[in-house]
Design an enzyme around this catalytic site. Sequence first.
Site, PDB file in Angstrom:
ATOM      1  N   GLY A  13     -13.438 -23.082 -60.133  1.00  0.00           N
ATOM      2  CA  GLY A  13     -12.842 -24.413 -60.094  1.00  0.00           C
ATOM      3  C   GLY A  13     -11.358 -24.411 -60.407  1.00  0.00           C
ATOM      4  N   SER A  15      -8.763 -23.597 -58.521  1.00  0.00           N
ATOM      5  CA  SER A  15      -7.926 -24.184 -57.463  1.00  0.00           C
ATOM      6  C   SER A  15      -7.970 -25.701 -57.506  1.00  0.00           C
ATOM      7  CB  SER A  15      -8.380 -23.689 -56.087  1.00  0.00           C
ATOM      8  OG  SER A  15      -8.240 -22.286 -55.997  1.00  0.00           O
ATOM      9  N   HIS A  67     -10.031 -25.410 -48.343  1.00  0.00           N
ATOM     10  CA  HIS A  67      -8.840 -25.666 -49.163  1.00  0.00           C
ATOM     11  C   HIS A  67      -7.894 -26.637 -48.452  1.00  0.00           C
ATOM     12  CE1 HIS A  67      -8.771 -22.633 -52.581  1.00  0.00           C
ATOM     13  NE2 HIS A  67      -9.950 -22.464 -52.015  1.00  0.00           N
ATOM     14  N   ARG A  71      -6.718 -30.704 -49.937  1.00  0.00           N
ATOM     15  CA  ARG A  71      -5.400 -31.128 -50.418  1.00  0.00           C
ATOM     16  C   ARG A  71      -4.815 -32.242 -49.546  1.00  0.00           C
ATOM     17  NH1 ARG A  71      -4.465 -25.567 -48.796  1.00  0.00           N
ATOM     18  NH2 ARG A  71      -3.134 -25.444 -46.954  1.00  0.00           N
ATOM     19  N   GLU A  79       2.660 -20.451 -45.419  1.00  0.00           N
ATOM     20  CA  GLU A  79       1.728 -19.324 -45.406  1.00  0.00           C
ATOM     21  C   GLU A  79       2.519 -18.048 -45.637  1.00  0.00           C
ATOM     22  OE1 GLU A  79      -0.808 -19.509 -41.978  1.00  0.00           O
ATOM     23  OE2 GLU A  79      -1.592 -21.478 -42.559  1.00  0.00           O
TER      24      GLU A  79
END
Length: 197
Positions: A13, A15, A67, A71, A79
Amino acid sequence: MSVVFITGGVRSGKSEFAEQWISARQESRVRTGASREKQPAAPDASVLYIATSIAADEEMARRIAEHRLRRPASWQTCECPYALPDMAALSGHSFVLLECLSGWVSNRLIQAEQSGAAGLKRARSAVLDEWAKWLAAGKAASAQIAIVSNEVGLGGVALYPLGRAFQDCLGEANKLAAAAADEVYAVISGIPWRLKG
């Protein structure tokens, strides 16, 4: 400005906690700025998400997609699997989220694996040197920086050279991050524990 370091195991958890940490500060900055100016226009509270993962297979591509969906769409993504952006690239942002240090270290060491033990040793030294410089520059940056990383110090020693190089290098990189950070959290089973700050 300030640096927060967030560590934990895979799927702990960490992230989600880092994203919530950034979002809470972003909202606070917008509210504070709007009330100070007594108008809806708020100061810049933009977020740069530095993504280090590589979609090397379908399962990893799904993780990356999860992910991305989680967000906010307003967050910009850089990247950067092999080279972390210099501080000039961060200057237009109030918040930076590095997700994650362990991915960057892994990518760099995998690149060096074909050179054998000597190549891994050189890569480890280069990674730690670059990381120390990036952290020092980050401490002087105007953005608030959140760094996410896996904790490698709770398991056994890897059975193969690349695994041991990764554990050793990431362990050292994590210690550098924790020492430089204003706040440090360990996330265990979705529960963040404040260790510093």
